[in-house]
Design an enzyme around this catalytic site. Structure first.
Site, short mmCIF file in Angstrom:
data_model
loop_
_atom_site.label_atom_id
_atom_site.label_comp_id
_atom_site.label_asym_id
_atom_site.label_seq_id
_atom_site.Cartn_x
_atom_site.Cartn_y
_atom_site.Cartn_z
N TYR A 126 -3.22 5.77 -5.50
CA TYR A 126 -3.64 5.17 -4.23
C TYR A 126 -2.96 5.90 -3.06
O TYR A 126 -3.62 6.30 -2.09
CB TYR A 126 -3.27 3.68 -4.22
CG TYR A 126 -3.60 2.97 -2.92
CD1 TYR A 126 -4.79 2.28 -2.75
CD2 TYR A 126 -2.69 3.01 -1.85
CE1 TYR A 126 -5.09 1.65 -1.55
CE2 TYR A 126 -2.99 2.38 -0.65
CZ TYR A 126 -4.20 1.70 -0.50
OH TYR A 126 -4.48 1.08 0.68
N ASP A 127 -1.64 6.09 -3.20
CA ASP A 127 -0.87 6.71 -2.11
C ASP A 127 -1.37 8.13 -1.79
O ASP A 127 -1.41 8.53 -0.64
CB ASP A 127 0.63 6.74 -2.45
CG ASP A 127 1.25 5.35 -2.45
OD1 ASP A 127 0.63 4.42 -1.89
OD2 ASP A 127 2.33 5.17 -3.04
N LYS B 116 14.03 -1.44 -1.13
CA LYS B 116 12.65 -1.90 -0.92
C LYS B 116 12.25 -2.68 -2.18
O LYS B 116 11.96 -2.10 -3.23
CB LYS B 116 11.72 -0.72 -0.67
CG LYS B 116 10.32 -1.16 -0.31
CD LYS B 116 9.48 0.00 0.17
CE LYS B 116 8.10 -0.48 0.55
NZ LYS B 116 7.33 -1.02 -0.58
N LYS C 67 16.19 1.27 8.50
CA LYS C 67 15.83 0.54 9.72
C LYS C 67 16.80 0.86 10.85
O LYS C 67 18.02 0.93 10.61
CB LYS C 67 15.89 -0.98 9.46
CG LYS C 67 14.97 -1.44 8.35
CD LYS C 67 15.07 -2.94 8.10
CE LYS C 67 14.10 -3.34 7.00
NZ LYS C 67 14.17 -4.76 6.64
P1 NAD Z 1 4.41 -1.41 1.03
O1 NAD Z 1 4.59 -2.33 -0.12
O2 NAD Z 1 4.41 0.02 0.74
O3 NAD Z 1 5.56 -1.68 2.11
C1 NAD Z 1 5.60 -2.73 3.03
C2 NAD Z 1 6.20 -3.97 2.44
O4 NAD Z 1 7.47 -3.72 1.88
C3 NAD Z 1 6.51 -5.05 3.46
O5 NAD Z 1 5.36 -5.74 3.85
C4 NAD Z 1 7.47 -5.91 2.69
O6 NAD Z 1 6.75 -6.88 1.97
C5 NAD Z 1 8.06 -4.96 1.67
N1 NAD Z 1 9.53 -4.86 1.66
C6 NAD Z 1 10.30 -4.87 0.53
N2 NAD Z 1 11.59 -4.77 0.82
C7 NAD Z 1 11.69 -4.71 2.17
C8 NAD Z 1 12.79 -4.62 3.06
N3 NAD Z 1 14.05 -4.54 2.62
N4 NAD Z 1 12.51 -4.57 4.38
C9 NAD Z 1 11.24 -4.63 4.85
N5 NAD Z 1 10.16 -4.73 4.04
C10 NAD Z 1 10.37 -4.75 2.71
O7 NAD Z 1 3.16 -1.73 1.85
P2 NAD Z 1 1.97 -2.68 1.55
O8 NAD Z 1 1.13 -2.57 2.73
O9 NAD Z 1 2.44 -4.01 1.10
O10 NAD Z 1 1.29 -2.03 0.31
C11 NAD Z 1 0.89 -0.71 0.30
C12 NAD Z 1 1.25 -0.16 -1.04
O11 NAD Z 1 0.59 -0.95 -2.04
C13 NAD Z 1 0.71 1.24 -1.20
O12 NAD Z 1 1.70 2.17 -0.85
C14 NAD Z 1 0.33 1.29 -2.66
O13 NAD Z 1 1.39 1.88 -3.37
C15 NAD Z 1 0.16 -0.14 -3.05
N6 NAD Z 1 -1.27 -0.36 -3.32
C16 NAD Z 1 -1.70 -0.02 -4.54
C17 NAD Z 1 -3.04 -0.17 -4.88
C18 NAD Z 1 -3.51 0.18 -6.26
O14 NAD Z 1 -4.70 0.09 -6.53
N7 NAD Z 1 -2.62 0.58 -7.16
C19 NAD Z 1 -3.94 -0.70 -3.93
C20 NAD Z 1 -3.45 -1.03 -2.67
C21 NAD Z 1 -2.11 -0.86 -2.37
#
Ligand code: NAD
Length: 332
Positions: free
Chosen positions: A42-43, A120, A291
């Site tokens: 996805y990424d 994270k 951050k």
């Molecule tokens: P993300 O998970 O990459 O990052 C944002 C999220 O990180 C925040 O909303 C928060 O929930 C979390 N987070 C965890 N620890 C944190 C911390 N210490 N401080 C701040 N935030 C923290 O972004 P997203 O928008 O939730 O999801 C996108 C990711 O989901 C993509 O990079 C992809 O890897 C995955 N995805 C996968 C598929 C698939 O089909 N495999 C589909 C869609 C999305």
């Protein structure tokens, strides 16, 4: 398809193809809690779309996953408006990209002198609202502006305080996750019961939270780490790290591995340290979040429609064990 040499018509066609594919995968991931491709796949496609959009900014579609947070809000649960939007995070996949981002940030904001590094957590964002110190409402991120009301389900999670140490009004945000051991147990049970196992702890946690029966949520042994205050007027601290301390003293579960850093050397060491320790942690992490530590600078720097500009996620390369359930190949 290589993006170099695409004319605007071809670029537009390619963008539509990528948006379609990414939106389909997002639907499977966010709404069905059942991804069919690995996150890295996805990424990669997302990154390709970003590059084309960068080259042709006039062609960027509102429907693009780069312009919106998460997925749709499910029917069946009540909706909650997020007065302060719940955002995603920008990401980078190498230290070089990370330090380039931080250099740009510092050049544009010379006042930055410290960064808080945090793990994270590989779960899903939740928002918790307290009135006079009592937990009154909890919600998912949903599409960032509207989430799902999961108050009753969140009440079953032991790490979420039902009453704070002070009778204050506050809204806090953080991550709900499924510990690795609970995930293994749950999938063993599901296989025994002839049910499809969850692909990863993140999807298992999401599926467990969005239940109509809170007893199901309770049986899934979820936990939380809170890392952000979205609404509270009397915050004593003026830094991200100080805010985490305050959250902990109010009774929230806060991940204590955070570290204030000042330069690329210290940030690099933090990354190396947790890259090595990652497999020994009880919970999944998929990267490190860096951050801007000053809260005043965070609000001055602001955010895009999707991500804060004052923070960035450094994503780890995918772990073998995490990906073995997904065998779908996708070549781009
Ligand atoms: P993300 O998970 O990459 O990052 C944002 C999220 O990180 C925040 O909303 C928060 O929930 C979390 N987070 C965890 N620890 C944190 C911390 N210490 N401080 C701040 N935030 C923290 O972004 P997203 O928008 O939730 O999801 C996108 C990711 O989901 C993509 O990079 C992809 O890897 C995955 N995805 C996968 C598929 C698939 O089909 N495999 C589909 C869609 C999305």
């Amino acid at each position: 398809v290589s993006i170099d040499g695409l004319n605007p018509d071809e670029a537009k066609k390619e963008m539509l193809r990528l948006i379609d594919k990414l939106n389909q995968w997002s639907h499977e991931y966010y709404e069905l809690d059942s991804p069919t491709v690995e996150d890295s796949v996805y990424d990669n496609l997302y990154e390709k779309l970003t590059r084309i959009e960068h080259k042709y900014p006039d062609l960027v579609s509102k429907d693009s996953p780069t312009q919106k947070v998460g997925g749709a809000v499910l029917d069946g649960l009540n909706k909650v408006n997020h007065d302060v939007p719940m955002l995603s995070l920008g990401d980078v996949f190498s230290k070089r990209e990370l330090f380039e981002f931080l250099n740009r940030l510092k050049n544009n904001n010379p006042g930055i002198n410290a960064y808080n590094c945090e793990l994270k957590i590989d779960g899903l964002s939740i928002s918790l609202r307290y009135e006079n110190g009592i937990f009154v409402q909890g919600s998912t991120r949903g599409n960032g502006l509207i989430g799902e009301d999961i108050t009753e389900n969140l009440k079953t999670i032991p790490s979420i305080p039902k009453k704070l140490t002070k009778p204050i009004n506050i809204e806090v945000r953080g991550e709900c996750y499924m510990p690795k051991k609970s995930f293994v147990k749950l999938n063993e049970q599901r296989e025994k019961d002839g049910q499809k196992p969850f692909a990863n702890p993140r999807n298992a946690a999401a599926g467990s939270l969005r239940q109509l029966d809170s007893m199901v949520t309770k049986s899934r042994n979820l936990s939380t780490f809170m890392y952000n205050v979205s609404d509270y007027n009397d915050l004593k601290s003026d830094t991200q790290s100080g805010m985490l301390e305050e959250l902990s003293s109010l009774g929230f579960s806060v991940n204590d591995t955070y570290q204030v850093t000042h330069n690329s050397d210290e940030i690099g060491k933090y990354i190396d340290n947790y890259t090595n320790q990652r497999s020994q942690l009880d919970y999944g992490i998929d990267g490190i979040v860096v951050k801007t530590n000053s809260l005043a600078l965070q609000s001055k720097i602001g955010h895009t429609v999707k991500v804060p500009r004052w923070a960035i996620a450094y994503k780890f390369p995918p772990e073998e064990a995490e990906t073995k359930l997904l065998n779908v190949e996708w070549t781009v």
